[in-house]
Design a protein around this motif. Structure first.
Motif, mmCIF file in Angstrom:
data_model
loop_
_atom_site.group_PDB
_atom_site.id
_atom_site.type_symbol
_atom_site.label_atom_id
_atom_site.label_comp_id
_atom_site.label_asym_id
_atom_site.label_seq_id
_atom_site.Cartn_x
_atom_site.Cartn_y
_atom_site.Cartn_z
ATOM 1 N N ASP A 88 4.062 7.605 -4.729
ATOM 2 C CA ASP A 88 4.231 8.589 -5.813
ATOM 3 C C ASP A 88 3.168 9.679 -5.785
ATOM 4 O O ASP A 88 3.354 10.734 -6.386
ATOM 5 N N ASP A 89 2.056 9.449 -5.085
ATOM 6 C CA ASP A 89 0.985 10.439 -5.003
ATOM 7 C C ASP A 89 1.133 11.369 -3.799
ATOM 8 O O ASP A 89 0.313 12.275 -3.621
ATOM 9 N N LEU A 90 2.147 11.148 -2.988
ATOM 10 C CA LEU A 90 2.325 11.965 -1.787
ATOM 11 C C LEU A 90 2.834 13.358 -2.137
ATOM 12 O O LEU A 90 3.694 13.507 -3.000
ATOM 13 N N PRO A 91 2.323 14.364 -1.442
ATOM 14 C CA PRO A 91 2.861 15.714 -1.649
ATOM 15 C C PRO A 91 4.193 15.847 -0.900
ATOM 16 O O PRO A 91 4.483 15.089 0.012
ATOM 17 N N THR A 99 0.828 -1.208 0.000
ATOM 18 C CA THR A 99 0.000 0.000 0.000
ATOM 19 C C THR A 99 0.859 1.253 0.000
ATOM 20 O O THR A 99 0.600 2.204 -0.758
ATOM 21 N N HIS A 119 9.153 5.097 -0.148
ATOM 22 C CA HIS A 119 9.617 3.857 -0.780
ATOM 23 C C HIS A 119 10.582 3.107 0.147
ATOM 24 O O HIS A 119 10.538 1.874 0.236
ATOM 25 N N LYS A 124 8.846 11.041 -1.334
ATOM 26 C CA LYS A 124 8.608 9.812 -2.098
ATOM 27 C C LYS A 124 9.707 8.783 -1.830
ATOM 28 O O LYS A 124 9.425 7.594 -1.665
ATOM 29 N N GLU A 132 2.453 1.681 -3.431
ATOM 30 C CA GLU A 132 1.508 2.155 -4.443
ATOM 31 C C GLU A 132 1.185 3.633 -4.297
ATOM 32 O O GLU A 132 1.009 4.347 -5.291
ATOM 33 N N ARG A 133 1.091 4.116 -3.069
ATOM 34 C CA ARG A 133 0.658 5.494 -2.828
ATOM 35 C C ARG A 133 1.810 6.470 -2.670
ATOM 36 O O ARG A 133 1.574 7.679 -2.554
#
Length: 135
Positions: free
Chosen positions: A68-71, A62, A81, A77, A65-66
């Motif tokens: 790259d969408d984090l501000p 999870t 990871h 990022k 997957e998420r």
């Protein structure tokens, strides 16, 4: 020549011997009981390892997957990871090591790093205490 006291001559010796045997029997029973409890606890930990590892893998997936969408830019990022990789590595460790081996590893870490281990234990104890005393 000194006379020897036999058990017929000394009832206190008989009582002391019986008491000593009773204490030895109870100690043996307590030792057996503790061994059984340790085996049961180890089995429960070993049984739960797979489920815990699956949960860690799910969390890692999870986060991965998420991430790259984090501000917050590329550094956030990267950290996300890295956290996902750590979760996945921990899941693999749990799958490949039994409870005894994990406890041996914890003992080694604590022996090699007593200061940080003490701080972590104190923080954990504080959090458990707070959780148990909340209304």
């Amino acid at each position: 020549m000194a006379s020897r006291n036999t058990s017929a001559d000394n009832p206190f010796a008989d009582r002391a011997a019986a008491f000593g045997q009773d204490v030895a029997d109870r100690a043996s029973e307590a030792s057996d009981s503790m061994s059984d409890m340790a085996r049961t606890a180890t089995k429960k930990v070993d049984d739960g390892r797979s489920m815990a590892a699956d949960g860690l893998d799910s969390a890692a997936s999870t986060v991965q997957e998420r991430a790259d969408d984090l501000p917050g830019g590329p550094r956030v990022k990267e950290l996300a990871h890295a956290a996902a990789d750590c979760l996945s590595t921990t899941a693999d460790y749990m799958r490949t090591h039994d409870a005894k081996h994990m406890m041996a590893d914890v003992e080694t870490v604590v022996k090699n790093n007593p200061g940080p281990a003490l701080v972590i234990a104190a923080a954990f104890g504080f959090m458990v205490g707070r959780a148990l005393t909340r209304d």
